[in-house]
Design a protein around this motif. Structure first.
Motif, PDB file in Angstrom:
ATOM      1  N   TYR A 228       0.636  -1.182  -0.107  1.00 36.97           N
ATOM      2  CA  TYR A 228       0.227  -0.014   0.265  1.00 36.97           C
ATOM      3  C   TYR A 228       0.914   1.563  -0.200  1.00 36.97           C
ATOM      4  O   TYR A 228       0.052   2.435   0.502  1.00 36.97           O
ATOM      5  CB  TYR A 228      -1.062   0.076   0.628  1.00 36.97           C
ATOM      6  CG  TYR A 228      -1.770  -1.362   1.118  1.00 36.97           C
ATOM      7  CD1 TYR A 228      -2.840  -1.436  -0.283  1.00 36.97           C
ATOM      8  CD2 TYR A 228      -2.019  -1.786   1.925  1.00 36.97           C
ATOM      9  CE1 TYR A 228      -3.850  -2.029  -0.087  1.00 36.97           C
ATOM     10  CE2 TYR A 228      -3.136  -3.254   1.862  1.00 36.97           C
ATOM     11  CZ  TYR A 228      -3.630  -3.419   1.084  1.00 36.97           C
ATOM     12  OH  TYR A 228      -4.788  -4.010   0.978  1.00 36.97           O
ATOM     13  N   ASN A 229       2.140   0.901  -0.439  1.00 36.10           N
ATOM     14  CA  ASN A 229       2.821   1.923  -0.454  1.00 36.10           C
ATOM     15  C   ASN A 229       3.309   2.690  -1.652  1.00 36.10           C
ATOM     16  O   ASN A 229       4.520   2.186  -2.760  1.00 36.10           O
ATOM     17  CB  ASN A 229       4.102   1.923   0.693  1.00 36.10           C
ATOM     18  CG  ASN A 229       3.842   2.226   2.318  1.00 36.10           C
ATOM     19  OD1 ASN A 229       2.875   2.236   2.550  1.00 36.10           O
ATOM     20  ND2 ASN A 229       4.660   0.817   2.789  1.00 36.10           N
ATOM     21  N   PRO A 230       2.894   3.134  -2.718  1.00 34.07           N
ATOM     22  CA  PRO A 230       2.885   3.625  -4.106  1.00 34.07           C
ATOM     23  C   PRO A 230       4.711   4.064  -4.112  1.00 34.07           C
ATOM     24  O   PRO A 230       4.819   4.917  -2.487  1.00 34.07           O
ATOM     25  CB  PRO A 230       2.148   4.188  -4.159  1.00 34.07           C
ATOM     26  CG  PRO A 230       1.014   4.734  -3.269  1.00 34.07           C
ATOM     27  CD  PRO A 230       1.344   3.513  -2.588  1.00 34.07           C
ATOM     28  N   PRO A 231       5.342   3.707  -5.449  1.00 31.09           N
ATOM     29  CA  PRO A 231       4.510   3.235  -6.627  1.00 31.09           C
ATOM     30  C   PRO A 231       4.535   1.674  -6.462  1.00 31.09           C
ATOM     31  O   PRO A 231       6.142   1.150  -5.322  1.00 31.09           O
ATOM     32  CB  PRO A 231       5.653   3.612  -7.824  1.00 31.09           C
ATOM     33  CG  PRO A 231       7.071   4.200  -6.913  1.00 31.09           C
ATOM     34  CD  PRO A 231       6.170   4.856  -5.338  1.00 31.09           C
ATOM     35  N   ILE A 232       4.245   0.580  -6.710  1.00 33.23           N
ATOM     36  CA  ILE A 232       4.240  -0.405  -6.338  1.00 33.23           C
ATOM     37  C   ILE A 232       5.158  -1.130  -7.051  1.00 33.23           C
ATOM     38  O   ILE A 232       4.781  -0.721  -8.452  1.00 33.23           O
ATOM     39  CB  ILE A 232       2.966  -1.218  -6.309  1.00 33.23           C
ATOM     40  CG1 ILE A 232       2.232  -0.581  -5.011  1.00 33.23           C
ATOM     41  CG2 ILE A 232       2.819  -2.958  -6.330  1.00 33.23           C
ATOM     42  CD1 ILE A 232       0.866  -1.184  -4.983  1.00 33.23           C
ATOM     43  N   ASN A 233       5.865  -2.336  -7.441  1.00 34.42           N
ATOM     44  CA  ASN A 233       7.083  -2.819  -8.213  1.00 34.42           C
ATOM     45  C   ASN A 233       7.079  -4.094  -8.024  1.00 34.42           C
ATOM     46  O   ASN A 233       7.447  -4.740  -6.563  1.00 34.42           O
ATOM     47  CB  ASN A 233       8.110  -2.593  -8.043  1.00 34.42           C
ATOM     48  CG  ASN A 233       9.164  -3.080  -9.394  1.00 34.42           C
ATOM     49  OD1 ASN A 233       8.750  -2.953  -9.771  1.00 34.42           O
ATOM     50  ND2 ASN A 233      10.643  -3.085  -8.559  1.00 34.42           N
ATOM     51  N   TYR A 234       5.831  -4.654  -8.209  1.00 33.21           N
ATOM     52  CA  TYR A 234       5.276  -6.481  -8.260  1.00 33.21           C
ATOM     53  C   TYR A 234       6.244  -7.000  -9.015  1.00 33.21           C
ATOM     54  O   TYR A 234       6.093  -6.789 -10.176  1.00 33.21           O
ATOM     55  CB  TYR A 234       3.637  -6.751  -8.159  1.00 33.21           C
ATOM     56  CG  TYR A 234       3.631  -7.793  -8.063  1.00 33.21           C
ATOM     57  CD1 TYR A 234       3.411  -8.547  -8.644  1.00 33.21           C
ATOM     58  CD2 TYR A 234       3.319  -8.075  -6.652  1.00 33.21           C
ATOM     59  CE1 TYR A 234       3.132  -9.928  -8.388  1.00 33.21           C
ATOM     60  CE2 TYR A 234       2.532  -9.522  -6.113  1.00 33.21           C
ATOM     61  CZ  TYR A 234       2.245 -10.407  -7.145  1.00 33.21           C
ATOM     62  OH  TYR A 234       2.495 -11.220  -6.350  1.00 33.21           O
ATOM     63  N   THR A 235       6.487  -8.187  -8.100  1.00 32.50           N
ATOM     64  CA  THR A 235       7.202  -9.328  -8.590  1.00 32.50           C
ATOM     65  C   THR A 235       6.337 -10.061  -8.193  1.00 32.50           C
ATOM     66  O   THR A 235       6.159 -10.750  -7.777  1.00 32.50           O
ATOM     67  CB  THR A 235       8.479  -9.383  -8.331  1.00 32.50           C
ATOM     68  OG1 THR A 235       9.729  -8.722  -8.330  1.00 32.50           O
ATOM     69  CG2 THR A 235       9.239 -10.634  -8.683  1.00 32.50           C
ATOM     70  N   PHE A 236       6.003 -11.341 -10.092  1.00 34.33           N
ATOM     71  CA  PHE A 236       4.728 -12.252 -10.128  1.00 34.33           C
ATOM     72  C   PHE A 236       5.969 -13.061  -9.070  1.00 34.33           C
ATOM     73  O   PHE A 236       7.070 -13.432  -9.694  1.00 34.33           O
ATOM     74  CB  PHE A 236       4.765 -13.248 -11.326  1.00 34.33           C
ATOM     75  CG  PHE A 236       3.948 -12.062 -11.688  1.00 34.33           C
ATOM     76  CD1 PHE A 236       4.254 -11.027 -12.794  1.00 34.33           C
ATOM     77  CD2 PHE A 236       2.248 -11.979 -11.757  1.00 34.33           C
ATOM     78  CE1 PHE A 236       3.364 -10.118 -13.472  1.00 34.33           C
ATOM     79  CE2 PHE A 236       1.588 -10.837 -12.006  1.00 34.33           C
ATOM     80  CZ  PHE A 236       1.802  -9.889 -13.086  1.00 34.33           C
ATOM     81  N   PRO A 237       5.204 -14.092  -8.247  1.00 33.41           N
ATOM     82  CA  PRO A 237       5.769 -15.280  -8.018  1.00 33.41           C
ATOM     83  C   PRO A 237       6.090 -16.399  -8.656  1.00 33.41           C
ATOM     84  O   PRO A 237       5.120 -16.637  -9.597  1.00 33.41           O
ATOM     85  CB  PRO A 237       5.382 -16.053  -6.250  1.00 33.41           C
ATOM     86  CG  PRO A 237       3.318 -15.159  -7.115  1.00 33.41           C
ATOM     87  CD  PRO A 237       3.547 -13.717  -7.402  1.00 33.41           C
ATOM     88  N   GLY A 238       6.639 -17.701  -8.891  1.00 32.67           N
ATOM     89  CA  GLY A 238       6.724 -18.919  -9.582  1.00 32.67           C
ATOM     90  C   GLY A 238       7.703 -18.364 -10.241  1.00 32.67           C
ATOM     91  O   GLY A 238       7.868 -17.181 -10.792  1.00 32.67           O
ATOM     92  N   PRO A 239       7.401 -19.851 -11.200  1.00 29.68           N
ATOM     93  CA  PRO A 239       8.045 -19.838 -12.506  1.00 29.68           C
ATOM     94  C   PRO A 239       7.448 -18.695 -14.069  1.00 29.68           C
ATOM     95  O   PRO A 239       6.539 -18.102 -13.388  1.00 29.68           O
ATOM     96  CB  PRO A 239       7.501 -20.867 -13.378  1.00 29.68           C
ATOM     97  CG  PRO A 239       6.601 -21.051 -13.475  1.00 29.68           C
ATOM     98  CD  PRO A 239       6.500 -20.717 -11.738  1.00 29.68           C
TER      99      PRO A 239
END
Length: 292
Positions: A228-239
């Motif tokens: 909840y602290n933008p900017p959000i830098n999201y990394t997908f989990p898994g392969p």
């Protein structure tokens, strides 16, 4: 000096909504709709594996992470082809009488080939490959937010996949409580498919994993202290998405895949206690204020 922590404030806004969960009420494949069973209810013929509860799977080592809470094999198999369009309809509440309640976190789809009929295939030791992943739609809004206004998720069967019997694993990870380790809520559901055609596409050995085993509770994308602290830098989990899915010879990268989009909800029918093929998923609700 008084300090104000935005994440802590937002966390206080969601205790009621986190009680709401849901499941996949139906799927539509190339225009043909299959209903699913109510979680924990009467088991009727379906191509969607039935789960025991609408509650999420908690913990990355939970045995139910493969197909949902205490999921059991379905009696039917749905027909599909390379390039088929599947609409996955997520609904909320124990009987599916409301929209999906969560709006923060990724939507991902995996597949695994069944050895023999999927109606008797044990998914515990299955090797899964990823075919799509959806995260942020804008800098602070997730694709998942479309579900809580009644839209389905559209996922495309890879156009060059080799024919056979497959499980499609549809998963939502709800991150509204993932600011602490173990807070992520997993909503996996499995659909039994028979895929025709004459393709030859298949994943490489370094593109598959098992559930549990694909994730850890502390990896990026599952433990998200700054969600909840933008900017959000999201990394997908898994392969990563398997290379053959997009016709690439490399291993691909962990970015939003064009294979999945959200579409307007088709004309809705009435959900009865006997849903045909049904899926169970998980979500978490967050007030509109949380999104901002």
């Amino acid at each position: 000096m008084i300090t104000f922590n935005v994440a802590s404030f937002l966390f206080l806004l969601i205790p009621v909504s986190v009680l709401a969960h849901g499941f996949v009420g139906s799927i539509t494949i190339d225009g043909a709709t299959y209903q699913g069973n109510i979680p924990g209810g009467t088991s009727n013929p379906s191509a969607i594996r039935q789960v025991s509860t609408i509650d999420p799977v908690k913990g990355a080592t939970n045995p139910s992470l493969n197909c949902g809470m205490n999921a059991t094999e379905a009696s039917d198999v749905a027909n599909a082809n390379p390039g088929s369009q599947l609409l996955v309809h997520w609904i909320g509440g124990s009987t599916g009488d409301s929209n999906w309640p969560h709006n923060v976190g990724p939507i991902m789809h995996y597949m695994t080939e069944c050895s023999g009929s999927c109606s008797s295939f044990d998914s515990m030791n299955a090797e899964w490959f990823k075919i799509s992943e959806l995260g942020l739609e804008t800098s602070d809004t997730w694709y998942q937010a479309n579900l809580d206004v009644g839209e389905p998720v559209n996922v495309t069967i890879p156009s060059n996949i080799q024919p056979g019997n497959y499980l499609l694993r549809s998963e939502i990870i709800s991150l509204q409580l993932a600011m602490s380790v173990g807070g992520a809520e997993f909503y996996p559901a499995c659909i039994q498919l028979s895929i025709g055609g004459s393709g030859s596409g298949a994943p490489q050995s370094n593109e598959v994993c098992q559930f549990p085993g694909c994730y850890s509770d502390t990896e990026a994308g599952i433990y998200t202290p700054n969600i909840y602290n933008p900017p959000i830098n999201y990394t997908f989990p898994g392969p990563p998405v398997a290379a053959f899915v997009n016709g690439s010879s490399d291993s691909g990268s962990k970015t939003d895949s064009p294979e999945v989009t959200t579409l307007p909800t088709p004309s809705a029918g009435t959900y009865s206690t006997l849903l045909q093929p049904t899926l169970v998923l998980h979500y978490s609700c967050i007030p509109l204020l949380v999104r901002r």
